[in-house]
Design a protein around this motif. Structure first.
Motif, mmCIF file in Angstrom:
data_model
loop_
_atom_site.group_PDB
_atom_site.id
_atom_site.type_symbol
_atom_site.label_atom_id
_atom_site.label_comp_id
_atom_site.label_asym_id
_atom_site.label_seq_id
_atom_site.Cartn_x
_atom_site.Cartn_y
_atom_site.Cartn_z
ATOM 1 N N ASN A 97 0.834 -1.203 0.000
ATOM 2 C CA ASN A 97 0.000 0.000 0.000
ATOM 3 C C ASN A 97 0.869 1.253 0.000
ATOM 4 O OD1 ASN A 97 -2.820 1.205 0.438
ATOM 5 N ND2 ASN A 97 -1.670 2.097 2.124
ATOM 6 N N ALA A 98 1.934 1.236 0.801
ATOM 7 C CA ALA A 98 2.840 2.388 0.848
ATOM 8 C C ALA A 98 3.522 2.599 -0.495
ATOM 9 C CB ALA A 98 3.884 2.182 1.946
ATOM 10 N N ALA A 99 3.911 1.490 -1.162
ATOM 11 C CA ALA A 99 4.556 1.601 -2.478
ATOM 12 C C ALA A 99 3.600 2.179 -3.514
ATOM 13 C CB ALA A 99 5.069 0.237 -2.923
ATOM 14 N N LEU A 100 2.348 1.731 -3.501
ATOM 15 C CA LEU A 100 1.362 2.257 -4.444
ATOM 16 C C LEU A 100 1.171 3.764 -4.251
ATOM 17 C CD1 LEU A 100 -1.292 -0.607 -4.189
ATOM 18 C CD2 LEU A 100 0.114 -0.084 -6.182
ATOM 19 N N GLU A 101 1.109 4.177 -3.004
ATOM 20 C CA GLU A 101 0.920 5.612 -2.731
ATOM 21 C C GLU A 101 2.161 6.411 -3.102
ATOM 22 O OE1 GLU A 101 -0.232 5.762 1.369
ATOM 23 O OE2 GLU A 101 -2.367 5.564 0.883
ATOM 24 N N ALA A 102 3.357 5.854 -2.801
ATOM 25 C CA ALA A 102 4.593 6.582 -3.088
ATOM 26 C C ALA A 102 4.802 6.761 -4.587
ATOM 27 C CB ALA A 102 5.782 5.834 -2.476
ATOM 28 N N VAL A 103 4.431 5.754 -5.372
ATOM 29 C CA VAL A 103 4.594 5.817 -6.824
ATOM 30 C C VAL A 103 3.473 6.631 -7.470
ATOM 31 C CG1 VAL A 103 4.638 4.395 -8.925
ATOM 32 C CG2 VAL A 103 5.906 3.663 -6.909
ATOM 33 N N GLY A 104 2.343 6.746 -6.768
ATOM 34 C CA GLY A 104 1.161 7.349 -7.387
ATOM 35 C C GLY A 104 0.580 6.425 -8.426
ATOM 36 N N ALA A 105 0.533 5.122 -8.086
ATOM 37 C CA ALA A 105 0.180 4.094 -9.066
ATOM 38 C C ALA A 105 -1.262 4.231 -9.548
ATOM 39 C CB ALA A 105 0.388 2.712 -8.455
ATOM 40 N N THR A 106 -1.424 3.995 -10.829
ATOM 41 C CA THR A 106 -2.763 3.867 -11.419
ATOM 42 C C THR A 106 -3.035 2.432 -11.844
ATOM 43 O OG1 THR A 106 -1.978 4.329 -13.667
ATOM 44 C CG2 THR A 106 -2.632 6.219 -12.309
ATOM 45 N N ALA A 107 -2.000 1.570 -11.805
ATOM 46 C CA ALA A 107 -2.150 0.186 -12.253
ATOM 47 C C ALA A 107 -1.354 -0.741 -11.337
ATOM 48 C CB ALA A 107 -1.694 0.014 -13.693
ATOM 49 N N LEU A 108 -1.947 -1.880 -11.011
ATOM 50 C CA LEU A 108 -1.299 -2.889 -10.186
ATOM 51 C C LEU A 108 -1.272 -4.211 -10.949
ATOM 52 C CD1 LEU A 108 -0.223 -4.082 -7.476
ATOM 53 C CD2 LEU A 108 -2.634 -4.428 -6.822
ATOM 54 N N VAL A 109 -0.094 -4.829 -11.008
ATOM 55 C CA VAL A 109 0.057 -6.168 -11.587
ATOM 56 C C VAL A 109 0.375 -7.111 -10.438
ATOM 57 C CG1 VAL A 109 1.235 -7.599 -13.282
ATOM 58 C CG2 VAL A 109 0.973 -5.144 -13.703
ATOM 59 N N ALA A 110 -0.477 -8.124 -10.236
ATOM 60 C CA ALA A 110 -0.318 -9.031 -9.101
ATOM 61 C C ALA A 110 -0.946 -10.367 -9.423
ATOM 62 C CB ALA A 110 -0.974 -8.427 -7.849
ATOM 63 N N THR A 111 -0.699 -11.338 -8.560
ATOM 64 C CA THR A 111 -1.411 -12.605 -8.681
ATOM 65 C C THR A 111 -2.851 -12.391 -8.222
ATOM 66 O OG1 THR A 111 -0.830 -13.317 -6.443
ATOM 67 C CG2 THR A 111 0.684 -13.925 -8.223
ATOM 68 N N PRO A 112 -3.784 -13.243 -8.663
ATOM 69 C CA PRO A 112 -5.168 -13.091 -8.205
ATOM 70 C C PRO A 112 -5.318 -13.177 -6.693
ATOM 71 C CG PRO A 112 -5.067 -14.559 -10.102
ATOM 72 C CD PRO A 112 -3.653 -14.282 -9.710
ATOM 73 N N THR A 113 -4.642 -14.160 -6.071
ATOM 74 C CA THR A 113 -4.783 -14.281 -4.620
ATOM 75 C C THR A 113 -4.068 -13.137 -3.907
ATOM 76 O OG1 THR A 113 -2.844 -15.727 -4.397
ATOM 77 C CG2 THR A 113 -4.982 -16.785 -4.744
ATOM 78 N N GLY A 114 -2.969 -12.652 -4.486
ATOM 79 C CA GLY A 114 -2.278 -11.514 -3.896
ATOM 80 C C GLY A 114 -3.147 -10.270 -3.893
ATOM 81 N N ALA A 115 -3.841 -10.025 -5.007
ATOM 82 C CA ALA A 115 -4.727 -8.866 -5.096
ATOM 83 C C ALA A 115 -5.903 -9.004 -4.136
ATOM 84 C CB ALA A 115 -5.222 -8.703 -6.531
ATOM 85 N N MET A 116 -6.467 -10.200 -4.038
ATOM 86 C CA MET A 116 -7.595 -10.411 -3.138
ATOM 87 C C MET A 116 -7.171 -10.306 -1.675
ATOM 88 S SD MET A 116 -10.446 -10.737 -4.739
ATOM 89 C CE MET A 116 -11.535 -11.630 -3.613
ATOM 90 N N ASP A 117 -5.994 -10.803 -1.356
ATOM 91 C CA ASP A 117 -5.494 -10.694 0.013
ATOM 92 C C ASP A 117 -5.226 -9.232 0.364
ATOM 93 O OD1 ASP A 117 -4.562 -12.187 2.430
ATOM 94 O OD2 ASP A 117 -2.690 -11.152 1.958
ATOM 95 N N PHE A 118 -4.696 -8.475 -0.588
ATOM 96 C CA PHE A 118 -4.470 -7.040 -0.389
ATOM 97 C C PHE A 118 -5.795 -6.331 -0.113
ATOM 98 C CE2 PHE A 118 -3.736 -2.796 -2.560
ATOM 99 C CZ PHE A 118 -3.077 -2.233 -1.477
ATOM 100 N N LEU A 119 -6.819 -6.647 -0.895
ATOM 101 C CA LEU A 119 -8.130 -6.046 -0.698
ATOM 102 C C LEU A 119 -8.689 -6.389 0.678
ATOM 103 C CD1 LEU A 119 -10.699 -4.603 -1.665
ATOM 104 C CD2 LEU A 119 -11.403 -6.774 -2.732
#
Length: 359
Positions: A97-119
């Motif tokens: 989450n900190a990396a997404l905010e620091a980069v100002g990300a508009t796109a995330l590439v992840a595994t399906p379970t990784g994305a669901m676990d993050f959510l």
């Protein structure tokens, strides 16, 4: 003549030159020499572009980078397409989450379970609103997703969600699809095909009903270009499909756990050296968001059941084989009969180890 290659029989990498992609178990050593590396990056960039990534996007790639999948390769390709890109690995969810905010990300590439676990952790642990991240794209790769994964991610993040298909030998994304698409769209013709699990012959589309294994035909690669690579990914065809569907199952001597290919013969070989082991069962499940693996072992003697040293020996043997965390569960009953080990996939993904017996 086409060479048909499985993961268990991949060519030895000792003679390969240039940059090498080495899987975590070192069973696949795939060369990516200069021109091949450039082509792989171009293929990945084309796939990302087809999946919706554009010049205004800022991409964070949260994937492993030790052979499968190739996180840094995807990030380099994304940098060719997007405004910015970073490979941060599958780090802890708060740090992601900190990396997404620091980069100002508009796109995330992840595994399906990784994305669901993050959510799930955004909601339950961090009490954060997914919409605050302002992601526009979520690209899923490396695993067989659970039902409704794309729909839930799209709803919660209000983002476009697409599935990428990456060559499981080289880690290169070569196809993509929207959740509503019945089949994958390869970025170039001739990259993907289907074959019967027990027969070395490509099927012709439209396909007939039955079980088929996805085959990668990397004509672009300098040393693997003449081969048909059996991916271990499988689909059940309903008949009439115009192209290759996204994988729903796996077949063969490797089982896909947390985006990693775990070698069942290597587990059997390691356990065969441990005295007093009657049999074992590798059980894989997906409870909640992530895969979990446990090795249930049965001993031949009562004295070993509560012996922590024997349990530790098994745990260390598994740790030496794979980065996938595998719990060791000692069954309380003993057995004098020694039997081959088995695999129980409670997710319903793995259909069997012997391709010749599958149809």
């Amino acid at each position: 003549m086409t060479a048909w290659i499985t993961r268990a029989a991949f060519p030895a990498g000792r003679g390969a030159a240039g940059l090498l992609s080495v899987s975590p178990e070192a069973d696949v050593v795939a060369p990516l020499a200069g021109p091949d590396r450039d082509t792989a990056r171009d293929l990945a960039a084309e796939t990302l572009r087809a999946a919706g990534i554009g010049p205004s996007d800022r991409v964070v790639v949260a994937l492993n980078d030790d052979g499968e999948p190739a996180g840094s390769l995807v990030a380099q390709a994304a940098a060719d397409v997007a405004q910015a890109a970073a490979s941060v690995g599958p780090r802890g969810r708060m740090r992601l989450n900190a990396a997404l905010e620091a980069v100002g990300a508009t796109a995330l590439v992840a595994t399906p379970t990784g994305a669901m676990d993050f959510l799930a952790r955004l909601h339950l642990e961090f009490l954060l609103d997914p919409l605050d991240l302002e992601l526009r794209h979520i690209l899923l790769v490396g695993e067989i997703p659970s039902p409704n994964t794309a729909a839930q991610l799209a709803s919660e993040f209000e983002a476009s969600v697409r599935e990428l298909y990456a060559d499981p030998f080289l880690g290169v994304p070569i196809a993509q699809r929207a959740p509503s698409d019945a089949v994958l769209t390869p970025i170039r013709d001739g990259l993907l095909g289907l074959a019967p699990p027990g027969k070395d012959a490509l099927l012709d589309a439209p396909y007939e009903e039955g079980l088929a294994e996805i085959v990668v035909t990397p004509a672009w690669h300098s040393t693997l270009g003449g081969a048909a690579l059996r991916t271990g990914h499988a689909v059940r065809l309903t008949g009439g499909e115009p192209g290759v569907p996204a994988p729903a199952h796996t077949v063969g001597e490797h089982v896909l756990v947390r985006g990693r290919w775990l070698s069942v013969p290597k587990i059997a070989s390691a356990l065969a050296r441990i005295d007093g082991l009657a049999t074992w069962d590798l059980r894989i499940r997906r409870e909640g968001t992530l895969d979990a693996a446990a090795l249930h072992v049965t001993f031949t003697r009562d004295t070993l059941v509560k012996n922590p040293m024997w349990r530790s020996r098994i745990a260390q043997a598994l740790y030496a084989l794979t980065p996938v965390s595998v719990d060791v569960v000692v069954e309380p009953e003993v057995s004098e009969d020694r039997r081959p080990g088995t695999v129980t996939d409670e997710r319903g993904h793995h259909l069997g180890r012997d391709r010749s017996q599958l149809s």
